[in-house]
Enzyme design. Structure first.
Site, short mmCIF file in Angstrom:
data_model
loop_
_atom_site.label_atom_id
_atom_site.label_comp_id
_atom_site.label_asym_id
_atom_site.label_seq_id
_atom_site.Cartn_x
_atom_site.Cartn_y
_atom_site.Cartn_z
N GLU A 183 0.78 -1.24 0.00
CA GLU A 183 0.00 0.00 0.00
C GLU A 183 0.82 1.30 0.00
OE1 GLU A 183 -2.79 -0.43 3.23
OE2 GLU A 183 -3.77 -2.15 2.31
N GLU B 93 -5.59 -11.13 -1.15
CA GLU B 93 -6.42 -10.93 0.05
C GLU B 93 -7.90 -10.95 -0.33
OE1 GLU B 93 -5.18 -7.60 2.46
OE2 GLU B 93 -3.07 -7.85 1.95
C1 GLA Z 1 -4.69 -4.66 4.38
C2 GLA Z 1 -3.44 -5.44 4.80
C3 GLA Z 1 -3.78 -6.71 5.51
C4 GLA Z 1 -4.90 -6.55 6.54
C5 GLA Z 1 -6.07 -5.85 5.93
C6 GLA Z 1 -7.16 -5.62 6.96
O1 GLA Z 1 -5.28 -5.21 3.28
O2 GLA Z 1 -2.61 -5.73 3.71
O3 GLA Z 1 -2.63 -7.22 6.14
O4 GLA Z 1 -4.42 -5.84 7.64
O5 GLA Z 1 -5.66 -4.61 5.40
O6 GLA Z 1 -8.33 -6.12 6.53
#
Ligand code: GLA
Length: 383
Positions: free
Chosen positions: A157, A289
């Site tokens: 990020e 994710e």
């Molecule tokens: C981001 C991070 C993850 C997690 C999410 C929370 O996507 O990369 O590690 O902390 O936020 O949902």
């Protein structure tokens, strides 16, 4: 009839005795369909993010996955809560479990602006101190986990949450400003893009020095958005211009069902276009994710206590379509292109997803609150 009953009781008692002797007091669950990762054997690993408790709580579901990601256990806040005081136990436990269960481990994440121990914010006061801290941290973690990890999210990020056309024109695509939480650091303000080049450069250096074999990923959310996709390409070009290696892009894919149902084709086109754009650069792509919340926003009032049939069907359709696109890119779509090398869901079952709090039930994963496979499971293996 009586004899049959008697015989059945004896047989049952024998089975129970055998089970107790070999220590399997609990029957081992096998799916009536197939283990997910087996269905994807010709494509790529199927993963889930786990907490240490997931290993026991979800022991019946975890065999569906042949890759795990530490949800939090490898974040800086956890691994070095005080300077020089390392706390690897949770991450080590996941790695040990993975070895025992023939499961691969994704590393998440070496550098993020969030989830930092407070001492890092206190010590990172200028460019030099920030880069020194980053180098040491990357070296420590990569060395500690060594060849247990097949891919590291090196930087997480670094791009602005929302990228505008103006940002792209001016090159101001990186996250900065307004980072005030004591567990966060504005790396861009301190170092410009060097926090990115340093993290990737150091990870690559340690990889070479130790003869390791993991891939280096840049990981972010909303990379299906055309402007953010463009910004990500700029980040890759920036690394390449500085001669710093990068092997792949992690598309986090925290999605919301209404963004799909409102215009399915447009959503899927943008998702596919991002995979195409990144793989065309010769990079691999992992969906890192994945989860699909049912509300348009986390602020929406909670309307459902359970997952309604219509939502479960729509969610299954969306999961099915996303997996289908990923399968299409499991091989390079042209010479020199990268490919999709994995899909990881953010949690194992609905009850352990970060977005599924008791105050806001989002039912975002493949397995339900009770651990049972949802329609989505059947739709991703229906090919
Ligand atoms: C981001 C991070 C993850 C997690 C999410 C929370 O996507 O990369 O590690 O902390 O936020 O949902």
């Amino acid at each position: 009839m009586r004899t049959i009953k008697k015989t059945l009781t004896v047989v049952l008692a024998c089975i129970m005795c055998v089970c107790m002797t070999v220590g399997c007091s609990k029957p081992i669950y096998t799916p009536t369909f197939t283990w997910l990762h087996k269905a994807y054997g010709d494509y790529f690993p199927i993963g889930a993010a786990v907490m240490p408790y997931s290993l026991t709580k979800y022991e019946d579901i975890l065999p569906h996955f042949n890759s795990i990601t530490a949800e939090n256990s490898m974040k800086w806040r956890v691994t070095e809560p005080n300077e020089g005081e390392y706390a690897y136990a949770d991450g080590d436990a996941l790695v040990a479990w993975a070895k025992e269960h023939n499961t691969a481990v994704r590393g998440h994440c070496l550098l993020w602006y969030k989830s930092l121990p407070k001492w890092v914010r206190q010590k990172a006061v200028d460019k030099e101190s920030a880069l020194d801290l980053i180098k040491k941290h990357v070296r420590d973690i990569v060395t500690h986990y060594g060849d247990s990890i097949y891919a590291w999210d090196v930087v997480n990020e670094a791009l602005k949450s929302t990228v505008t056309v103006g940002d792209i024109m001016s090159g101001e695509i990186y996250r900065t400003g307004n980072i005030t939480d004591p567990g966060s650091v504005d790396w861009y303000e301190l170092t410009g893009v060097e926090f990115i080049t340093t993290a990737f450069g150091e990870a690559a250096k340690v990889r070479d020095e130790l003869g390791l074999d993991f891939d280096l990923y840049y990981n972010d959310y909303s990379l299906n958005d055309p402007k953010k996709r463009e910004a990500c390409v700029m980040l890759v070009n920036m690394l390449r211009a500085a001669d710093i290696p990068i092997d792949g892009i992690g598309m986090q894919a925290h999605y919301r069902l209404p963004s799909f149902t409102k215009n399915k084709q447009s959503f899927l086109n943008e998702f596919e276009q991002s995979i195409r754009t990144f793989t065309e650069l010769g990079l691999d792509v992992q969906i890192t994710e994945l989860d699909i919340c049912i509300y348009a926003s986390s602020g929406d009032p909670q309307v459902f206590d359970g997952l309604p049939y219509s939502q479960e069907c729509a969610q299954a359709e969306m999961y099915g379509e996303l997996f289908k696109i990923c399968r299409k890119y499991a091989k390079p779509f042209k010479k020199g292109a990268g490919k999709v090398t994995g899909i990881t869901t953010w949690g194992v079952a609905d009850a352990n997803n970060a977005h599924n709090s008791s105050a806001h039930r989002e039912f975002p994963l493949l397995f339900g609150v009770d651990g049972a496979p949802k329609k989505a499971v059947y739709s991703v293996i229906d090919f």
